[in-house]
Design an enzyme around this catalytic site. Structure first.
Site, PDB file in Angstrom:
ATOM      1  CG  ASP A  81      -1.944   1.023   1.298  1.00 32.48           C
ATOM      2  OD1 ASP A  81      -2.418   1.422   0.223  1.00 32.48           O
ATOM      3  OD2 ASP A  81      -2.319   1.432   2.421  1.00 32.48           O
ATOM      4  CG  ASP A 103       1.209   7.694  -3.241  1.00 25.57           C
ATOM      5  OD1 ASP A 103       1.130   8.601  -4.099  1.00 25.57           O
ATOM      6  OD2 ASP A 103       0.764   7.818  -2.082  1.00 25.57           O
TER       7      ASP A 103
HETATM    8  P1  13P Z   1      -8.674   4.546   6.097  1.00 27.03           P
HETATM    9  O1  13P Z   1      -7.703   5.336   6.937  1.00 27.03           O
HETATM   10  O2  13P Z   1      -9.913   5.334   5.815  1.00 27.03           O
HETATM   11  O3  13P Z   1      -8.981   3.223   6.690  1.00 27.03           O
HETATM   12  O4  13P Z   1      -7.982   4.312   4.668  1.00 27.03           O
HETATM   13  C1  13P Z   1      -7.025   3.312   4.496  1.00 27.03           C
HETATM   14  C2  13P Z   1      -6.378   3.406   3.176  1.00 27.03           C
HETATM   15  O5  13P Z   1      -6.893   4.000   2.240  1.00 27.03           O
HETATM   16  C3  13P Z   1      -5.068   2.737   3.009  1.00 27.03           C
HETATM   17  O6  13P Z   1      -4.469   3.035   1.799  1.00 27.03           O
END
Ligand code: 13P
Length: 285
Positions: A81, A103
């Site tokens: 992520d 990103d």
């Molecule tokens: P939240 O903080 O709303 O859970 O979002 C998590 C997210 O988008 C991780 O990339």
């Protein structure tokens, strides 16, 4: 079964649901997500941020995620992520992640394209899927903070150009959500989701989805969102269960008795989200 992010998202796109992508930092979170997905027969994504990897160590996170994915009775992708650093992204690919997010949203358009394209070439050569971000999603996700003033919505024409130039498999779009806890109720720009959906073919990703009202999430899915990211709401369940247990049993020192209830509550939270996203019953295994 471990699968690529691309195969999960293409299935979601073809069957009009969204895959839940939940952030992981330790064993209990991984188990909560996998148990929830298996009980609901739902494809799912385990995702680790650079902050999560720093906390647990790449070997631990990759081993936990890959073991869970390979043993799971449902399709599972292991995803990075918000990879902002080239070396970090390559490290995840080398450790067996089946999907990465690059990103480059802090860059101007052409620089973001150059950065994302480089990763796409490498990742695709070894069968790993790539998500990129265009526009700037507000709020804080681990080490990345975007102020309200800096948050910018995704432009549909730019999205088309970006996807054509980079060859990314999915695109995270900025349409009114933000990472972390919301101060007020988030307002999603549904027209923009629809316009982007009508402009590009790749699956669309919604970040910052904790705290977003469920009818808004359902509508976003109906308009073409195929992956929904959740971190904050699972963290909140973890903390709630630990606090409740320690308030009731202040003398408790057994980590299993403290973390076991947290794992259960996180599992219930993940199940609730999976039902909202419509991914329950969608496993093809
Ligand atoms: P939240 O903080 O709303 O859970 O979002 C998590 C997210 O988008 C991780 O990339």
């Amino acid at each position: 079964m471990l699968v690529t992010g691309k195969s999960l998202l293409e299935h979601a796109q073809a069957h009009n649901y969204a895959v839940g992508a939940f952030n992981v930092n330790n064993m209990e979170i991984v188990q909560a997500i996998i148990e929830a997905a298996e009980e609901l027969n739902a494809p799912v994504i385990l995702q680790a941020s650079q902050g999560g990897i720093k906390y647990a160590g790449i070997e631990y996170i990759a081993s936990l995620g890959l073991l869970a994915a390979k043993n799971a009775k449902v399709p599972v992708a292991l995803h990075l992520d918000h990879g902002t650093d080239f070396d970090e992204v390559i490290k995840c690919i080398r450790h067996g992640f089946s999907s990465v997010m690059i990103d480059g949203s802090r860059f101007a358009l052409e620089e973001n394209i150059e950065f994302s394209k480089k990763i796409v070439e490498i990742a695709h050569a070894v069968g790993v899927s790539v998500e990129a971000e265009l526009g700037k999603i507000g709020g804080t996700e681990d080490h990345i903070t975007v102020s309200d003033a800096d948050a910018t919505f995704t432009d549909p024409a730019e999205a088309k150009y970006f996807v054509e130039k980079t060859g990314v498999d999915s695109l995270a779009i900025a349409v009114g959500t933000a990472h972390g806890v919301y101060k007020g109720e988030p307002k999603l720009d549904f027209d923009r989701i629809e316009e982007i959906r009508n402009t590009i073919d790749v699956p669309l990703v919604l970040h910052g989805s904790s705290g977003v009202p469920y009818d808004a999430l359902r509508k976003a899915v109906s308009l073409g969102i195929c992956k929904i990211n959740i971190d904050t709401d699972v963290r909140a369940s973890f903390a709630k269960a630990v606090k409740e247990h320690l308030n009731l049993h202040p003398e408790e020192i057994d980590p299993r008795k403290i973390l076991g209830p947290a794992r259960e509550l996180m599992k219930e939270t993940v199940k609730e989200k999976i039902r909202v996203f419509g991914s329950d019953g969608k496993s093809w295994l």
